[in-house]
Design an enzyme around this catalytic site. Structure first.
Site, PDB file in Angstrom:
ATOM      1  N   SER A   1     -10.169   0.464  -7.839  1.00  0.00           N
ATOM      2  CA  SER A   1      -9.265   1.271  -8.665  1.00  0.00           C
ATOM      3  C   SER A   1      -9.249   0.867 -10.135  1.00  0.00           C
ATOM      4  CB  SER A   1      -7.839   1.216  -8.104  1.00  0.00           C
ATOM      5  OG  SER A   1      -7.298  -0.089  -8.244  1.00  0.00           O
TER       6      SER A   1
ATOM      7  N   LYS B   1      -3.195  -3.065 -11.889  1.00  0.00           N
ATOM      8  CA  LYS B   1      -3.266  -1.798 -12.624  1.00  0.00           C
ATOM      9  C   LYS B   1      -3.052  -2.072 -14.119  1.00  0.00           C
ATOM     10  CE  LYS B   1      -3.327   0.557  -8.705  1.00  0.00           C
ATOM     11  NZ  LYS B   1      -4.565   1.152  -8.182  1.00  0.00           N
TER      12      LYS B   1
END
Length: 247
Positions: A50, A91
């Site tokens: 991701s 993230k």
């Protein structure tokens, strides 16, 4: 003859003293560097793609232990959010409390009406695979996206939850400073967010590495002095004895 012997003896004692000091200082720097790093940083293994291409699945990163209140736009953070699985995730922070974030304008993410340049995204990839509504980030919360926008389960995947998919600052455990395996080095600063405010300063990782390397060099150099000095003395002694043997 005796004067030369005394001179060599004096030099030998000085050399031994200096080599001992070098080894002692080297041990302090080497062990101190590791101890400093252990206190300031935590290692994590990133399990998914991701954050590709910045960080790919299986990469080992070092993340600086920081207070969630110190996190700024553009930081790559390690955090936990119960509704996201309650496991460490990595993230990028794209908006903080009070910001309005949306996508897309001319294919770019907007924060407070400003288009954000994101050079860390995969080449040719838009800021988002689909339009997302404008979201105002609540106070003391963060809006997070993965750099691989097409497959990242980030804030955009949780917009229907309370607080519009944002994460509390208190959920942040650390800020990623570098990818250490493979040795990709320090993360680049996300300059696209500079127009919105100051960026986070890099952690002390470079100083930690310098201390460890300098310590190792001093220890090895100091430890090598004895054998090298002994070899040099034997050569000098042999050179002085040769003329006497020739006669």
């Amino acid at each position: 003859m005796s004067r030369t012997g005394r001179t060599e003896e004096g030099h030998g004692r000085l050399g031994s003293t200096l080599s001992g000091l070098a080894v002692a200082l080297g041990c302090v720097l080497f062990l101190g560097g590791f101890a400093w790093g252990a206190v300031v940083y935590r290692p994590y293994t990133v399990p998914t793609q991701s954050m590709s291409p910045t960080i790919v699945g299986g990469d080992r990163v070092l993340a600086q232990r920081v207070d969630g209140g110190d996190i700024k736009r553009g930081d790559v953070v390690v955090f936990k959010q119960k509704s996201w699985g309650d496991m460490p995730m990595v993230k990028r922070v794209v908006a903080v409390g009070g910001d309005t974030v949306g996508c897309c304008t001319d294919g770019k993410l907007t924060v407070n009406g400003k288009q954000i340049q994101e050079p860390y995204l995969p080449k040719g990839q838009a800021a988002e695979a689909q339009e997302i509504p404008e979201v105002t980030v609540p106070k003391d919360r963060l809006f997070l996206l993965g750099d691989e926008r097409s497959g990242s389960l980030d804030s955009t995947a949780h917009l229907t939850e309370a607080f519009n998919g944002t994460v509390p600052r208190s959920g942040v455990k650390a800020r990623v400073d570098a990818v250490v395996w493979p040795m990709n080095g320090m993360l680049e600063r996300p300059t696209g967010f500079e127009a919105l405010g100051s960026l986070s300063s890099p952690g002390p990782l470079r100083l930690v590495v310098v201390a460890i390397v300098a310590g190792a060099v001093l220890v090895l150099g100091g430890a090598a002095y004895g054998p090298i000095a002994n070899q040099a003395r034997r050569r000098r002694s042999g050179a002085r004895m040769e003329p006497a043997g020739a006669r």
